[in-house]
Structures are given as structure tokens and as C-alpha cells.
Design a protein around this motif. Structure first.
Motif, mmCIF file in Angstrom:
data_model
loop_
_atom_site.group_PDB
_atom_site.id
_atom_site.type_symbol
_atom_site.label_atom_id
_atom_site.label_comp_id
_atom_site.label_asym_id
_atom_site.label_seq_id
_atom_site.Cartn_x
_atom_site.Cartn_y
_atom_site.Cartn_z
ATOM 1 N N ASP A 31 47.093 185.965 117.569
ATOM 2 C CA ASP A 31 46.389 186.967 116.310
ATOM 3 C C ASP A 31 47.313 188.249 115.579
ATOM 4 O OD1 ASP A 31 44.457 184.910 115.770
ATOM 5 O OD2 ASP A 31 42.973 185.589 117.441
ATOM 6 N N ARG A 80 50.357 187.105 114.059
ATOM 7 C CA ARG A 80 50.342 186.722 112.663
ATOM 8 C C ARG A 80 50.176 187.846 112.181
ATOM 9 N NH1 ARG A 80 49.810 186.519 108.216
ATOM 10 N NH2 ARG A 80 48.817 185.136 107.104
ATOM 11 N N TRP A 89 52.817 183.222 104.925
ATOM 12 C CA TRP A 89 52.490 182.611 106.124
ATOM 13 C C TRP A 89 52.044 180.961 105.925
ATOM 14 C CZ3 TRP A 89 54.121 184.245 111.901
ATOM 15 C CH2 TRP A 89 53.161 183.420 112.457
ATOM 16 N N GLN A 142 49.655 176.471 117.748
ATOM 17 C CA GLN A 142 49.452 177.791 117.449
ATOM 18 C C GLN A 142 51.750 177.747 117.933
ATOM 19 O OE1 GLN A 142 46.740 179.644 119.935
ATOM 20 N NE2 GLN A 142 45.194 180.140 118.640
ATOM 21 N N GLU A 197 53.042 176.639 115.292
ATOM 22 C CA GLU A 197 52.740 176.939 114.250
ATOM 23 C C GLU A 197 53.325 177.966 113.741
ATOM 24 O OE1 GLU A 197 49.358 179.543 111.524
ATOM 25 O OE2 GLU A 197 48.679 177.646 112.294
ATOM 26 N N ALA A 198 53.659 179.170 114.871
ATOM 27 C CA ALA A 198 54.310 180.276 114.533
ATOM 28 C C ALA A 198 56.305 180.522 114.360
ATOM 29 C CB ALA A 198 54.263 181.483 116.412
ATOM 30 N N ASN A 226 57.168 179.465 111.630
ATOM 31 C CA ASN A 226 56.969 181.096 110.654
ATOM 32 C C ASN A 226 58.511 181.670 110.541
ATOM 33 O OD1 ASN A 226 54.988 180.639 108.204
ATOM 34 N ND2 ASN A 226 53.509 179.730 110.226
#
Length: 759
Positions: free
Chosen positions: A14, A17, A49, A143, A146-147, A150
Motif C-alpha cells: 500500500d 502504491r 497505476w 501484489q 502488479e507492482a 507498474n
């Protein structure tokens, strides 16, 4: 060890992000809708994002197959791949390497573990290995993926899958097919490789995807092709790597977005990812559509640009800001809301409001709409009406509503240019030059002002003479300051809402007439270069400009055919379900029934009683308390009511039997032009329209110009030509009674522009 200890300081998902900063800023409407995306970071190209669920399944498959085949099986470090890599290095064999997606993400999160030109040191490798295992324990696999998608650099300035997808493929990442996903995965390994090498690697990834398609059908974005055509993929890759489909700006409010961010950067310098604004999304789209649609209807009249601004009267909030016609314009980057343009007759309401506030005029006062010649330092100023016709004696209500130019100039003579200049500054229209610079042409809109300031000045009229700044995002309680007499502002608003009063110029069925209460003023600058319609309702003020950013003249486009239809459409949209009522009269006003007398007889007229019809119909009229009267008439004639004896034969307004000195019995004299007058021909007015009026007292007189007979009677018109001339007034026997000398100069020699506005 230090590096191993630092590896335990891996941030939470988090946190990563939250710290992600796109290179673009999104401007949001008051409803939360994205109105404009604008690039604000020139050092890197990041999109938004993208959650993993919105990433193409084909891309997820391609990335895992290309970078980390056992991603879902290992605990951050692929020890089997690491052993194979070590064995290959021992025997000098080329291997793919053992860096997992998790290890690469650790390097992206902490620059200390990032690979340098000479490769990673042993300490860096150890820290990266520990960090990857910590990541795998604390983060979920989705996660991590995903990170990584991005944050990973792809090519040149492109970072993250959103920027890559929109730049190279012109689509969001959820729409990538197998071929596009293979190219994207190949770029991870070698971001800046030659197109041929990227295509070669993409071909291998695509083969791997085909080989696993039977085992994992749920992750397929599209059915697998029967075979891989690497030659076709080479052509596709080369074309994709040359494409730049991700525009720096996209949306329906580009000019407003840039202005808003400039205002914010002046405060704290930081630009957030999302910036809320006061714009209404449906209204902004409608304003854009209305402007473009109407300009298409004017095709062939040499007009391609326009601007629309909508303000909330109470708060000053900007509800719509359209700075350009977009694709219809050759200068779409120019913001028509901020550009300086000549306002034409839209300045007249402030002039008459000042004259009413100073008790120089009332709404029923009679002013003369006839040829006027006013001497200035640069020559003779001769204002003309838009239609080149004169209406004679009219009330101030008619003069303003019908946008007559000559009465406005006569009013400015009373107010003075310097005083009017100060009044314009008070309502938010500061001018760079002084009132003396513009002279009497200031009444007709000769200075240059932006639509933003002009519309907010009209908002001052809507708010009873109180002025405040506009609001772009944070709408706080506005700080109003008195700028104009509230009683005068009300009277001007009442005049501008009067359809009958504007009928002499605009007709009774004008596009300015709305089914709800509005007050509006149009304007056209010299040679039809700028066209305006600005007005207000109970809640909103709308300003529209139409013209060309280049300054080129339009062809036969006036206030009612250019800007007014757009103004009317926007007002109609605003009040489709919302009423608009007339404002209540402020204290200090009186409403009185008034009558008007007939036209006064002129010297030597065969009809000593003048015309039998009243100048205007009887009506009820608003007055500042103490200025009201019941009867307005022209009882007699006064000579040279204006300065410098250059205004010709003018008539004084008298509402009672007090008579001015009659010229009867005096020897005939030339009253206009004045001796020594210099006349400059205007290149923007057709020569046949530039007639000079010679006026004199007496009736049985003859005119001679340079020794030749010109005409008879107290008034003759002359078509001037360059040179020095002698004008003589003679009797029937040819005796010279009076004489003046004047000079006519060619166009372009006047020291300052004397510009005339229009309706």
C-alpha cells in the motif's frame, strides 16, 4: 550485514502504491469525472497505476514465461535457476540468469540493489536475494506482479505497463493481445535494443505462449494462432516501437487544465495525481459541442476559433471553460478565454451605468444618434453605427439596448475617458494604457481584454455592482468588493433584458430572446475581427467569443449570427430545468411613468411644431431616487453642445419649458467641421461610406469646396479625398459668410487607432 538489514525495511504494498506518481495529472470535474489528462513530468513517462485485474491475461502469461517461469512456485528466489546459472558460469556457458520477478522488483524498490554498468556486487546480490524473500513473505504474488508491471522500465522514458500500452499500441493494458504482449515482455529484458532484436525475442515468447496455451486456456486473451510468423512480427514490432500514441494531453478541457495547474504551481509547486475543479462535466461537453457545431455552420465565412466561459454568479466558480474550437482551429493551443481581444460594444453597459450613477443621465434621458465629429489630438473622430444609419433622438434605454455607437460616444464625452478608464478597472478590466490613449473610442471597445475578465465584469452587474475573483477548484465564500453603484447596475440589467428596447437593431424575434429572464449584450470589433455575446441569468453568467486567433476578419459575422447563438444554446442548457427570475430592485430606486414629446423643430424648418409623433412610446421607467421626471422632450436647439465645436449642430435635452438660447437671428456660421480639422481615412471602412457632414446655422446658404459648388442648405455630406481643402459658406449672391480649412490624410497616418465597436 548492512545490506541484509536494509532488506528487511521493504515497504508495504500500500505504501508503494501510494508513493506512485504518474507523469500525468488528471483534472476532475465537481462530479469526480476525469475531464482532462495533462502531462506534468517531462523527465519520465508514467501512466496511471493499473490493478492486476485490469492487465491483459496474455501479458501476464507472456511476462511470467519470459522472466520467471516458476514465479508462482518459488519463495522469491528461484534456487533451481540460480544453480543452473552458477553451473553455466563455471563452464562459461550463456544462461538466461537467475533473477526472478520478485528480485527485480526489490531492485526497483531500492536503488542500492539495482544493477550498475559493471553488474551487481556480491553485497548487492546478497541484499537483493534477502529482500526478494522478505517481499515474498510479506506480499502476495498478485501484489508482486502488479507492482512490477507498474514500476518496470520498458523503453526510453516509458515506465510501467500503462505508459507502454498507450504509447506503442494506443490502447489500455487490458486490451493487449498475444502479439502485443509478447513484444511488451521482450522489452523488459532489453528495453533499448534494436527493433530486430526485440522482434526476435518476442517471437520466442510467442512460441512459448503457444506451447502452454493448451495447459492454461483460462489465461488466454485470444485464441492462439496456428503458427508464429516471425517476419510479420518483425514488421509489427518495428512499427510499434516508432509509434507515440500517448498524447501529452487528452480530454475536453485542455486550456482550463493548464491554467488551473499554473495557478496551483504558484502556491506550493507540488502537482497531485488528481486535481478537483469547479467544472461541470455535462456542461463542459455541451459547451464544446455547441461551439464546434455552430462554427461548422459558419463555414465559408472565414471564422474558425471561439471560446466559451460560464461562471456561477454567487461563488464565481468556473463551470465551463472552452478555450478553442479544437480540431477546427489552426491555432488550437491558443486559449481564447485568456487571449486579449477587442470587446467592441460590450463595454457600453459599464459606461451607461457610470453615467447613471453620476446622475448625468437616466434610462429615459434623450441622446442624439446623428453624425458627430469630435476633435482629438490625432484628428477628427467620427463614430459610426454598425448599420451606417442614424436613429435621431432616442432614450438611453434604446441607445444601450439597440447598441447605438454615437450616443455612447456622446455619453463618454460627458463621463470623460479617464473616469471611464477608472471605472473599468474597478469592475475587473484593468487596461494597460491610459484613458487618454484610447480617447473617445474607449466607448466602443477599442482596448483589448480577455474573455475571462470581461465575463467576470458582467458577473459584477449580475451581483448588483459587487465584484469578486473567479474560483477554479476550492470554492470558498467569495470576498465581494463594491465596484459599481447597485442602482445603476440594476437599471442596466433591466435595459439589457428588454427585448422591446433592442428591437430597433435586433428585431423582436432575436436569438437573444430567451424564455426565461436574461440580460445580454453583444459586441463586434472593428472589421468583424471579434464577435461577442456576454450576459447573465439569475444564477449564471455566460461569455462567448468568436473570431480568428490570427486576428483575420470574419465575413459578414455579427453579434447575432456569431457568438449569440452559442450563448443562447448554453443558457438554454443551464436553464432546461431551472428557472431564472428577474432580480429585485435595490433600495434607492423609483419607478415612474414617463412620456416623450415630439421631435423639436430645427432652425429654419418649415414646420415650426416639429414632428407630431412622440419620440418613443410612453412607459414606466426606473430612476435613481431624485432623478425621476415624467416628461422628456427636445424643446429647442443649442449650438455645439460638445467640446471643441467639432460635434456639429447638436440639440440640448430639456424636460421643462426652460429654453436654450436659440440661434435664430444670428449670422450663418459653419458649425462643423472645426477650423484646422485633420481627417484620417479609415482603411477598414469602404470609401463610399466615409462621408463627412458639413453643418451650419441658417437655411438659405450655399456651400463651396475649393471654389466649386458643393450643395445648399444647413447640412451637406462630402466624400473626402486626401489633400488640403477650403470650405466656404456663402449666401445666395455668392458672398462668403464663413470659411474653414481642413486636411484629409491617407489611411494609416493616425498616431493612435480610433476604433469603432458594433452591436
Amino acid at each position: 550485514m548492512v545490506s541484509a538489514s536494509a532488506a528487511w525495511a521493504i515497504p508495504a504494498f500500500d505504501e508503494v502504491r501510494a508513493d506512485f506518481k504518474p507523469s500525468d495529472t488528471l483534472i476532475l470535474s465537481r462530479e469526480g469525472e476525469v475531464l482532462q489528462r495533462l502531462r506534468t513530468d517531462a523527465t519520465v513517462r508514467r501512466g496511471q497505476w493499473v490493478p492486476l485485474a485490469e492487465v491483459s491475461p496474455a501479458l501476464r502469461t507472456a511476462l511470467v514465461l519470459s522472466e520467471d517461469k516458476r514465479f508462482f512456485e518459488h519463495s522469491g528466489v528461484d534456487w533451481r535457476a540460480a544453480s543452473a546459472a552458477a553451473w553455466g558460469n563455471l563452464w562459461n556457458q550463456r544462461t538466461r540468469g537467475a533473477s526472478t520477478i520478485t528480485m527485480q522488483l526489490a531492485g526497483l524498490l531500492d536503488g542500492d540493489w539495482r544493477q550498475g554498468p559493471g553488474g551487481r556486487t556480491v553485497v548487492q546480490k546478497l541484499g537483493q536475494t534477502v529482500a526478494a524473500q522478505v517481499l515474498d513473505r510479506r506480499w502476495r504474488k498478485d501484489q508482486i506482479l502488479e507492482a512490477y508491471l507498474n514500476l518496470v522500465p520498458f523503453r526510453s522514458e516509458l515506465v510501467g505497463i500503462d505508459a507502454l500500452s498507450r504509447t506503442l499500441f494506443g490502447k489500455a493494458s487490458h486490451g493487449l493481445d498475444d502479439r502485443e504482449a509478447a513484444v511488451a515482455a521482450a522489452l523488459v529484458r532489453a528495453p533499448n535494443a534494436r527493433p530486430a532484436l526485440v522482434a526476435q525475442r518476442a517471437c520466442g515468447v510467442l512460441r512459448d505462449m503457444q506451447a502452454t496455451s493448451g495447459a492454461r486456456p483460462a489465461q488466454r486473451a485470444t485464441p492462439a494462432p496456428a503458427r508464429v510468423d516471425c517476419d510479420a512480427l518483425d514488421l509489427f514490432t518495428t512499427a510499434a516501437l516508432q509509434r507515440r500514441a500517448f498524447d501529452a494531453s487528452e480530454g475536453v478541457a485542455p486550456h482550463f487544465a493548464r491554467y488551473l495547474l499554473r495557478q496551483r504551481s504558484g502556491k506550493d509547486g507540488a502537482v497531485p495525481e488528481h486535481v478537483p475543479s469547479t467544472l461541470r462535466a455535462p456542461l463542459q461537453r455541451f459547451a464544446v459541442q455547441s461551439l464546434q457545431q455552430h462554427l461548422r455552420e459558419l463555414r465559408g465565412r472565414n471564422v474558425e476559433d471561439g471560446a466559451v466561459l460560464v461562471l456561477d454568479n454567487a461563488t464565481g466558480a468556473v463551470l465551463a471553460w472552452v478555450g478553442s474550437s479544437g480540431q477546427l482551429s489552426q491555432a488550437s493551443e491558443v486559449d481564447g478565454v485568456l487571449a486579449l481581444r477587442q470587446p467592441g460594444s460590450t463595454l457600453k453597459p459599464f459606461l451607461y451605468a457610470q453615467a447613471i450613477a453620476e446622475r448625468r443621465l437616466t434610462a429615459a434621458s434623450l441622446v442624439e444618434d446623428s453624425p458627430a465629429q469630435i476633435t482629438t489630438a490625432s484628428g477628427l473622430y467620427i463614430p459610426q453605427n454598425y448599420d451606417r444609419q442614424f436613429k435621431g433622438w432616442v432614450s438611453v434605454r434604446t441607445a444601450l439596448a439597440a447598441s447605438l455607437n454615437v450616443p455612447a460616444v456622446r455619453t463618454l464625452v460627458m463621463v470623460t475617458p479617464d473616469a471611464f478608464h477608472r471605472q473599468l478597472g474597478a469592475v475587473g478590466l484593468p487596461l494597460r494604457e491610459s484613458g487618454d490613449y484610447f480617447g473617445y473610442s474607449l466607448a466602443l471597445g477599442s482596448p483589448e481584454v480577455p474573455l475571462l475578465h470581461l465575463t467576470n465584469a458582467f458577473r459584477t452587474l449580475a451581483n448588483g455592482g459587487r465584484s469578486s475573483a473567479v474560483a477554479l477548484s476550492d470554492v470558498a465564500k467569495p470576498r465581494f468588493a463594491p465596484a459599481l453603484d447597485a442602482r445603476a447596475a440594476f437599471i442596466v440589467g433591466d435595459i439589457l433584458s428588454d427585448g422591446n428596447a433592442r428591437a430597433r437593431t435586433f428585431g423582436t424575434d432575436s436569438v437573444l430572446a430567451t424564455r426565461f429572464w436574461t440580460a445580454v449584450k453583444t459586441g463586434t470589433s472593428k472589421d468583424m475581427r471579434d464577435n461577442w455575446a456576454v450576459g447573465w441569468s439569475e444564477r449564471y453568467t455566460v461569455g462567448v467569443w468568436v473570431g480568428n486567433a490570427s486576428g483575420a476578419a470574419m465575413h459578414d459575422v455579427s453579434g447575432t449570427s456569431g457568438a449569440a447563438p452559442i450563448w443562447s444554446a448554453v443558457m438554454g442548457f443551464l436553464h432546461a430545468r431551472e428557472p431564472s427570475r428577474a432580480p429585485k430592485a435595490p433600495l434607492g430606486l423609483a419607478r415612474t411613468a414617463v412620456r416623450f414629446g415630439p421631435v423639436a423643430p430645427q432652425p429654419g424648418s418649415p414646420d415650426p411644431r416639429g414632428g407630431g409623433q412622440p419620440l418613443e412610446a410612453a412607459r414606466e421607467e426606473w430612476f435613481v431616487q431624485g432623478t425621476q421626471q415624467a416628461f422628456f422632450a427636445i424643446d429647442s436647439v443649442a449650438i455645439s453642445a460638445y467640446p471643441s465645436s467639432a460635434s456639429g449642430q447638436n440639440y440640448a435635452k430639456k424636460s421643462a419649458p426652460d429654453a436654450a438660447v436659440s440661434p435664430a437671428g444670428l449670422p450663418p456660421r459653419i458649425t462643423a467641421p472645426a477650423p484646422g480639422t485633420i481627417i484620417a481615412l479609415d482603411p477598414d471602412i469602404p470609401p463610399a461610406r466615409q462621408r463627412l457632414q458639413f453643418t451650419a446655422t441658417g437655411n438659405a446658404v450655399q456651400w463651396r469646396l475649393d471654389g466649386k459648388t458643393l450643395g445648399r442648405g444647413p447640412r451637406v455630406a462630402w466624400l473626402p479625398w486626401p489633400g488640403r481643402h477650403v470650405v466656404q459658406l456663402t449666401d445666395a449672391q455668392g458672398k462668403v459668410l464663413d470659411e474653414v480649412r481642413l486636411e484629409v490624410r491617407g489611411a494609416g497616418v493616425v498616431a493612435q487607432p480610433l476604433r469603432a465597436g458594433a452591436h
